[in-house]
Structures are given as C-alpha cells and as structure tokens.
Scaffold this motif. Structure first.
Motif, short mmCIF file in Angstrom:
data_model
loop_
_atom_site.label_atom_id
_atom_site.label_comp_id
_atom_site.label_asym_id
_atom_site.label_seq_id
_atom_site.Cartn_x
_atom_site.Cartn_y
_atom_site.Cartn_z
N MET A 96 62.62 28.98 16.91
CA MET A 96 62.93 27.56 17.12
C MET A 96 62.81 26.80 15.81
SD MET A 96 62.55 26.73 20.68
CE MET A 96 62.59 27.94 21.99
N LYS A 97 63.59 25.73 15.71
CA LYS A 97 63.44 24.79 14.59
C LYS A 97 63.23 23.39 15.16
CE LYS A 97 63.80 27.23 10.79
NZ LYS A 97 62.58 27.46 10.02
N CYS A 98 64.33 22.78 15.69
CA CYS A 98 64.21 21.39 16.12
C CYS A 98 63.49 21.26 17.47
CB CYS A 98 65.59 20.74 16.21
SG CYS A 98 66.62 21.36 17.56
N ALA A 99 63.70 22.21 18.36
CA ALA A 99 63.13 22.23 19.73
C ALA A 99 63.72 21.19 20.65
CB ALA A 99 61.60 22.12 19.70
N VAL A 100 64.77 20.48 20.20
CA VAL A 100 65.36 19.44 21.05
C VAL A 100 66.88 19.62 21.24
CG1 VAL A 100 63.59 17.69 20.64
CG2 VAL A 100 65.52 17.89 19.04
N GLY A 101 67.37 20.82 21.01
CA GLY A 101 68.78 21.07 21.29
C GLY A 101 69.75 20.59 20.23
N LEU A 102 69.29 20.43 18.99
CA LEU A 102 70.18 19.90 17.95
C LEU A 102 70.62 20.95 16.92
CD1 LEU A 102 68.40 16.51 17.13
CD2 LEU A 102 70.55 16.83 18.36
N CYS A 103 69.74 21.88 16.57
CA CYS A 103 70.02 22.72 15.39
C CYS A 103 70.74 24.03 15.73
CB CYS A 103 68.73 23.03 14.65
SG CYS A 103 67.66 24.20 15.51
N GLY A 104 70.66 24.47 16.97
CA GLY A 104 71.32 25.70 17.38
C GLY A 104 70.56 26.98 17.08
N HIS A 105 69.38 26.87 16.50
CA HIS A 105 68.61 28.06 16.13
C HIS A 105 68.29 28.97 17.33
CE1 HIS A 105 67.54 27.83 11.91
NE2 HIS A 105 66.80 28.90 12.11
N CYS A 106 68.07 28.34 18.47
CA CYS A 106 67.58 29.11 19.63
C CYS A 106 68.71 29.41 20.60
CB CYS A 106 66.48 28.33 20.33
SG CYS A 106 67.12 26.82 21.05
N GLN A 107 69.95 29.37 20.14
CA GLN A 107 71.08 29.55 21.06
C GLN A 107 71.01 30.91 21.76
OE1 GLN A 107 74.80 28.29 19.55
NE2 GLN A 107 75.80 28.56 21.54
N ASP A 152 73.48 28.52 26.26
CA ASP A 152 72.25 27.73 26.41
C ASP A 152 71.45 27.65 25.12
OD1 ASP A 152 72.55 27.30 29.21
OD2 ASP A 152 71.93 29.38 29.56
N PHE A 153 70.58 26.67 25.07
CA PHE A 153 69.56 26.60 24.03
C PHE A 153 68.21 26.83 24.72
CE2 PHE A 153 72.62 23.49 21.92
CZ PHE A 153 73.12 24.44 21.05
N ILE A 154 67.48 27.82 24.21
CA ILE A 154 66.21 28.15 24.87
C ILE A 154 65.25 26.97 24.83
CG2 ILE A 154 64.20 29.69 24.85
CD1 ILE A 154 66.55 31.32 25.57
N CYS A 155 65.34 26.12 23.78
CA CYS A 155 64.37 25.03 23.66
C CYS A 155 64.53 23.98 24.75
CB CYS A 155 64.43 24.38 22.28
SG CYS A 155 66.00 23.57 21.90
N LYS A 156 65.74 23.79 25.26
CA LYS A 156 65.90 22.75 26.28
C LYS A 156 66.36 23.29 27.63
CE LYS A 156 70.62 21.28 25.29
NZ LYS A 156 71.07 21.61 26.64
S1 FES Z 1 65.49 24.92 18.31
FE1 FES Z 1 67.14 23.65 17.65
S2 FES Z 1 68.56 23.86 19.26
FE2 FES Z 1 66.79 24.88 20.02
#
Ligand code: FES
Ligand code: FAD
Length: 293
Positions: free
Chosen positions: A255-266, A270-274
């Motif tokens: 994870m990076k942003c954890a709010v669905g913005l950066c795409g790291h957790c795609q 889906d995004f795992i963070c949200k």
């Molecule tokens: S951590 Fe950035 S989109 Fe999920």
C-alpha cells in the motif's frame, strides 16, 4: 474487468474530493505498551495525542508511520470495544516493520486510518461462524473473535481453526488457551511441524475443515493467512458446502496512499485499500485463481 457479483464494500471514494483530509495526514499517537509476542513479533498499544478516539471495525487496518523510515499497512488486532488505544501486531520482516518493532513505550508514531472493509459480523448473526487463520493471519481476525465472544448469544455455532508453523511460533498463545476453556466455541489448533512438547494436530489448517461441525448453508467463514493457505481453505470450505458468497478473505497488497488514489494495491478491478482488505470470495474467485495477480 467487470465484476461477476454486485457486492460493494468500499468505505472511501476514488476521487480526491471524497477523501477526507484527515485520512491523508498522519495523526500523532504515542506507544503506550510494546509486548513481544514472539522473538520477531510485537504487539503495540498506541494511545492518541489530542482529539482522536480510536474506533475501528474488526478487519480494518491503519497506516503506521515510523518517523524517518516509512509507512506500512498494519491490521488492527485489539478489542473493538476499546476506545482508548489502537492495538497492532507487527512482524519484523523489513525496514519499516523492523523500525515499528523497535519502538519503545513513550515514542511517537504517526497513524492514518482506519481504512478498508471489515469482517461481516452483522451478516453473520443468527448463523454459524467459521474463522480460519494461518500464522500472523490470526491478528486481523482477533478483533472479530473478541467481538463474537462478547456477543456470543447473537451467533450459532462458532468454530476457530488456527494453523501455525510450529508450537514455538504460536501467536496469541494465552488467548488461544483462554478460548479453549470456553464450552460455547469449538477451537482447533494445528502445527505444520510438531516438537516433543506438542500433542495436538499436525498438518495444514485447511485439513481441519472437513472435521469441523457447522451447517454449511447458514455459515459465514472468515479467512486470513498466507494466500496459498487461503486458496486451499476456500476450496475446502466450498467442498464442505459453504457457498462462495458466505466466504470472506482478507487480502494483502503493498500500500501507499491507502485511499484508492495511487493504484499500488490494485487487484483486478479493485483496490485492496478501499474495496478490501476483507473481500467476499465470489467477488474475487476468478482473479484469485490467477496466482501472479
Ligand atoms: S494504496 Fe493507493 S490505491 Fe490502494
Ligand atoms: C491490509 C494489510 C494488512 C497488514 N497487516 C499486517 C499486520 O497486521 N502485521 C504485519 O506485521 N504486517 C502486516 N501487513 C504487511 C505490512 O504492511 C508490510 O508489508 C510488511 O510489514 C513488510 O514491510 P517492511 O517495509 O517492513 O518490509 P519490506 O522492506 O517491504 O520487505 C522486506 C522483505 O519482507 C518480505 N515481506 C513483505 N511483507 C511480508 C509479510 N507480510 N510477511 C513476510 N514477509 C514479507 C518482502 O518480500 C521482502 O523480502 C499488512 C499488509 C496489508 C496490505
């Protein structure tokens, strides 16, 4: 890729305007206690500075920021009824987790969150519950277990199945011993490799499912552990008759942003963070079957 189900578990939006500012800036917390669970694993009790009340849903995570080192996602592992501190259990596997494990009581730490989806504790009421954990996967399930045990009358048969590598690496041993004393839940612990002190089950945790007693058609299963363990557990649960929409898995991605913005957790669409970390199996089954995703 379109979903093949209609579930929507998101808790935050994907555009900047819908992300509350407070979720982007860490709040100051102080380490109130640091307890070594295992030689490489610490449970941190984190008390807020001023103004915030630690409230979370079992299954959610916070972004913990070790100042000057970095920030990682760590699940909440404490009692959801405790509104005085956030409790997290961290395993030392790299730069940031090592810094977090080394924090002494009194040290400041940054926290963003809580983020993500929780375990389906309301949906599970009135039916049977099977909770399956592997290793550190017991940490995100612990708040759900504590909630169910303190509202025991709301649930049918409750089964906890836990697998660990060996008896010496057993996380939350005293909790497991306390839970085992109770007459109103079934609990089974298995180890991959026994030592002379061990007189219990030997083998992997999905192997316990066929022996467990629950009514599969009215069961909610909550599963957390290494991905390979969750793959076999989901297969064993469906073989036992639990519908795919009754199985929930807790997924992990960097994870990076954890709010669905950066795409790291795609993870597929889906995004795992949200959309996660807790995800219903029927919503992710096709993509979960692809190992490299
Ligand atoms: S951590 Fe950035 S989109 Fe999920
Ligand atoms: C939703 C979510 C919840 C999480 N909850 C927890 C939690 O409750 N407790 C916890 O300790 N961690 C948890 N993690 C994992 C955590 O966020 C970090 O990925 C992990 O601590 C490694 O970070 P690092 O910077 O210390 O190591 P890195 O420098 O990123 O990695 C160092 C090495 O460790 C390996 N590694 C990375 N992650 C893991 C892992 N989870 N297990 C074993 N090896 C790994 C890497 O492949 C690499 O070789 C969670 C992750 C997610 C996405």
């Amino acid at each position: 890729m379109p979903r093949n189900c209609n579930c929507s578990m998101s808790t935050v939006g994907t555009d900047m305007e819908r992300v509350p500012y407070g979720l982007l800036l860490p709040a100051f917390y102080k380490v109130r206690a640091a307890v070594w669970e295992l030689p490489d694993t610490v449970t941190l009790e984190l008390a807020p500075g001023t103004g915030s009340t630690p409230v979370f849903l079992p299954g959610q995570f916070n972004m913990l920021y070790a100042f000057g080192v970095g920030e990682i996602a760590i699940s909440l592992s404490g009692n959801p009824a405790d509104n005085e501190s956030f409790v997290h259990t961290v395993r030392n596997v790299g730069a940031v987790s090592s810094a977090l494990c080394g924090l002494a009581p009194g040290t400041q730490i940054g926290i963003r969150g809580p983020f993500g989806t929780g375990w389906p504790l309301d949906a599970a009421e009135g039916g049977d519950v099977v909770m399956v954990a592997g290793g550190l996967g017991l940490a995100p399930l612990r708040p759900a277990i504590l909630h169910i045990l303190s509202h025991r009358e709301r649930y049918g048969r409750v089964t906890i199945l836990f697998g660990t590598r060996n008896p010496a690496e057993m996380l939350f041993r005293s909790d497991l011993e306390d839970w085992r004393q109770r007459l109103d839940i079934d609990i089974e612990v298995t180890v991959d490799h026994a030592d002379p002190s061990w007189h219990g089950s030997v083998g992997v945790v999905p192997g316990l499912i066929a022996r467990a007693s629950f009514d599969p058609k009215r069961t909610i299963a909550m599963v957390c552990g290494p991905e390979v363990m969750m793959r076999f557990t989901a297969a064993a649960l469906t073989a036992a008759g639990v519908p795919e929409n009754g199985i929930y898995l807790s997924m992990e991605r960097n994870m990076k942003c954890a709010v669905g913005l950066c795409g790291h957790c795609q993870f597929g669409p889906d995004f795992i963070c949200k959309d996660g970390p807790v995800m219903r199996f029927d919503c992710i089954a096709s993509i979960f079957a692809v190992r490299e995703v």
